[in-house]
Design a protein around this motif. Sequence first.
Motif, PDB file in Angstrom:
ATOM      1  N   ILE A 150      -5.133  -0.547   4.123  1.00 24.67           N
ATOM      2  CA  ILE A 150      -4.621  -1.786   4.725  1.00 24.67           C
ATOM      3  C   ILE A 150      -4.737  -2.008   6.322  1.00 24.67           C
ATOM      4  O   ILE A 150      -5.289  -3.059   6.883  1.00 24.67           O
ATOM      5  CB  ILE A 150      -3.133  -1.958   4.383  1.00 24.67           C
ATOM      6  CG1 ILE A 150      -2.920  -2.389   3.087  1.00 24.67           C
ATOM      7  CG2 ILE A 150      -2.539  -2.978   5.550  1.00 24.67           C
ATOM      8  CD1 ILE A 150      -1.370  -2.498   2.596  1.00 24.67           C
ATOM      9  N   HIS A 151      -4.588  -0.760   6.987  1.00 24.86           N
ATOM     10  CA  HIS A 151      -5.020  -0.573   8.111  1.00 24.86           C
ATOM     11  C   HIS A 151      -6.480  -1.067   8.471  1.00 24.86           C
ATOM     12  O   HIS A 151      -6.953  -1.682   9.417  1.00 24.86           O
ATOM     13  CB  HIS A 151      -4.846   0.670   8.922  1.00 24.86           C
ATOM     14  CG  HIS A 151      -3.365   1.063   9.127  1.00 24.86           C
ATOM     15  ND1 HIS A 151      -2.306   1.427   8.247  1.00 24.86           N
ATOM     16  CD2 HIS A 151      -2.498   1.196  10.273  1.00 24.86           C
ATOM     17  CE1 HIS A 151      -1.167   1.661   8.803  1.00 24.86           C
ATOM     18  NE2 HIS A 151      -1.167   1.272   9.795  1.00 24.86           N
TER      19      HIS A 151
ATOM     20  N   LEU B  92       4.193  -1.264   3.466  1.00 24.76           N
ATOM     21  CA  LEU B  92       3.649   0.046   3.506  1.00 24.76           C
ATOM     22  C   LEU B  92       4.797   1.197   2.992  1.00 24.76           C
ATOM     23  O   LEU B  92       5.815   1.266   3.453  1.00 24.76           O
ATOM     24  CB  LEU B  92       3.473   0.656   5.111  1.00 24.76           C
ATOM     25  CG  LEU B  92       2.544  -0.333   5.975  1.00 24.76           C
ATOM     26  CD1 LEU B  92       2.275   0.286   7.349  1.00 24.76           C
ATOM     27  CD2 LEU B  92       0.963  -0.118   5.347  1.00 24.76           C
ATOM     28  N   ASN B  93       4.283   1.998   1.954  1.00 28.02           N
ATOM     29  CA  ASN B  93       5.106   2.747   1.119  1.00 28.02           C
ATOM     30  C   ASN B  93       4.800   4.054   1.660  1.00 28.02           C
ATOM     31  O   ASN B  93       3.912   4.632   0.996  1.00 28.02           O
ATOM     32  CB  ASN B  93       5.065   2.438  -0.211  1.00 28.02           C
ATOM     33  CG  ASN B  93       5.839   3.339  -1.038  1.00 28.02           C
ATOM     34  OD1 ASN B  93       6.940   3.885  -0.514  1.00 28.02           O
ATOM     35  ND2 ASN B  93       5.406   3.649  -2.411  1.00 28.02           N
TER      36      ASN B  93
ATOM     37  N   ILE C 164       2.618  -7.425   4.440  1.00 25.13           N
ATOM     38  CA  ILE C 164       2.270  -6.087   4.385  1.00 25.13           C
ATOM     39  C   ILE C 164       3.515  -5.362   3.967  1.00 25.13           C
ATOM     40  O   ILE C 164       4.779  -5.333   4.762  1.00 25.13           O
ATOM     41  CB  ILE C 164       1.522  -5.239   5.451  1.00 25.13           C
ATOM     42  CG1 ILE C 164       0.386  -6.061   5.907  1.00 25.13           C
ATOM     43  CG2 ILE C 164       1.355  -3.915   5.191  1.00 25.13           C
ATOM     44  CD1 ILE C 164      -0.239  -5.622   7.305  1.00 25.13           C
TER      45      ILE C 164
ATOM     46  N   GLY D 227      -1.962   2.230   2.144  1.00 29.78           N
ATOM     47  CA  GLY D 227      -1.534   1.949   3.486  1.00 29.78           C
ATOM     48  C   GLY D 227      -2.657   2.175   4.508  1.00 29.78           C
ATOM     49  O   GLY D 227      -2.785   1.394   5.391  1.00 29.78           O
TER      50      GLY D 227
ATOM     51  N   ALA E  97       8.275  -1.494   6.112  1.00 30.85           N
ATOM     52  CA  ALA E  97       8.038  -0.153   5.944  1.00 30.85           C
ATOM     53  C   ALA E  97       8.974   0.436   5.152  1.00 30.85           C
ATOM     54  O   ALA E  97      10.318   0.465   5.638  1.00 30.85           O
ATOM     55  CB  ALA E  97       7.812   0.499   7.177  1.00 30.85           C
TER      56      ALA E  97
ATOM     57  N   GLY F  78       0.924  -1.130   0.062  1.00 29.90           N
ATOM     58  CA  GLY F  78      -0.022  -0.082   0.201  1.00 29.90           C
ATOM     59  C   GLY F  78       0.962   1.127  -0.081  1.00 29.90           C
ATOM     60  O   GLY F  78       1.713   1.418   1.007  1.00 29.90           O
ATOM     61  N   THR F  79       0.720   2.166  -1.013  1.00 28.57           N
ATOM     62  CA  THR F  79       1.338   3.340  -1.243  1.00 28.57           C
ATOM     63  C   THR F  79       0.320   4.484  -0.391  1.00 28.57           C
ATOM     64  O   THR F  79      -0.725   4.576  -0.835  1.00 28.57           O
ATOM     65  CB  THR F  79       1.606   3.778  -2.440  1.00 28.57           C
ATOM     66  OG1 THR F  79       2.662   2.876  -2.999  1.00 28.57           O
ATOM     67  CG2 THR F  79       2.423   5.294  -2.593  1.00 28.57           C
TER      68      THR F  79
END
Length: 299
Positions: free
Chosen positions: A118-119, A134-135, A132, A115, A238, A110-111
């Motif tokens: 995603i949470h 996270l971008n 996961i 992201g 991350a 997820g960018t």
Amino acid sequence: MQDHQSFSDFFYTAPDGLKLHARVYGEANSGHWPVVCLPGLTRNARDFHELALHLSRQEKNPRKVIAFDYRGRGQSAYDPDVSRYNVGVEAGDILAGLAGLGIEQAAFIGTSRGGLIIHVLGAMRPAVLKAIVLNDIGPVIEAAGLAHIRTYLDPAPKPKSRTEALDAQRSAHGGDFPALTEADWERMVLALYRETDQGLLPDFDPRLVETLAGLDTSKPLLDLWPQFEALAAVPLLAIRGGNSKLLSAGTLEEMQKRHPGMETITVDGQGHAPFLETGGLPDAIAAFLDRAEQQVQAK
């Protein structure tokens, strides 16, 4: 231009009836976790093209990759109700798309806004998350970063040519992205704009900007620490742009404390959000997914 033979288009219906779109790379079931790619606020599936090719064509662990267009972006239909451009609705759309593809679990990349989704998925359906990435996003969004986003989106630039588009993007982001090459900027423009009879237009519903109106950018705007802590058992990588205004180094450090197994990468010479096809990131992401899958299988 992107090779359309390298992916297939998947259209499906959202729970409220809107027609939505995703790209599917590597359609054969390889036996490895599929990967779901979720873009930023106004971005679309094209952002992940190079990364998706890399992950779907790995010699040892090729993966099916699904890159989504949220409602109002890319080839997905625009929503007549602006209020439905929110992460809760969009998370539900992703789950509907995965159900249509018969995917119950996946690794997620997820960018930015992706992201945040995603949470939300972690709260809605935690079992869907196998790993996961996270971008440049975390549980806290820095006000300066959102203010910068709002500045260059309102109004969104409407260049008359590709050259003007390149100039507009360099003007808005060049200071944060000194590491990018000319080819990187050109890919960004190809992903962000679509060609029309009126010239190039940003490939998203312009009313998306309305969702940023009224936000108080004088202080941090989000606190998703409880949702982040709920992801503690999920393998997590991350990625932060060294020049990011949205994800602070302090937030990244706190994320590490609350998720001790989390891996981190800081991308020098890039801001919000790092281009995932640059700086050795495709290999790093592929290696992370392989490690995460091996660790889970070993338990």
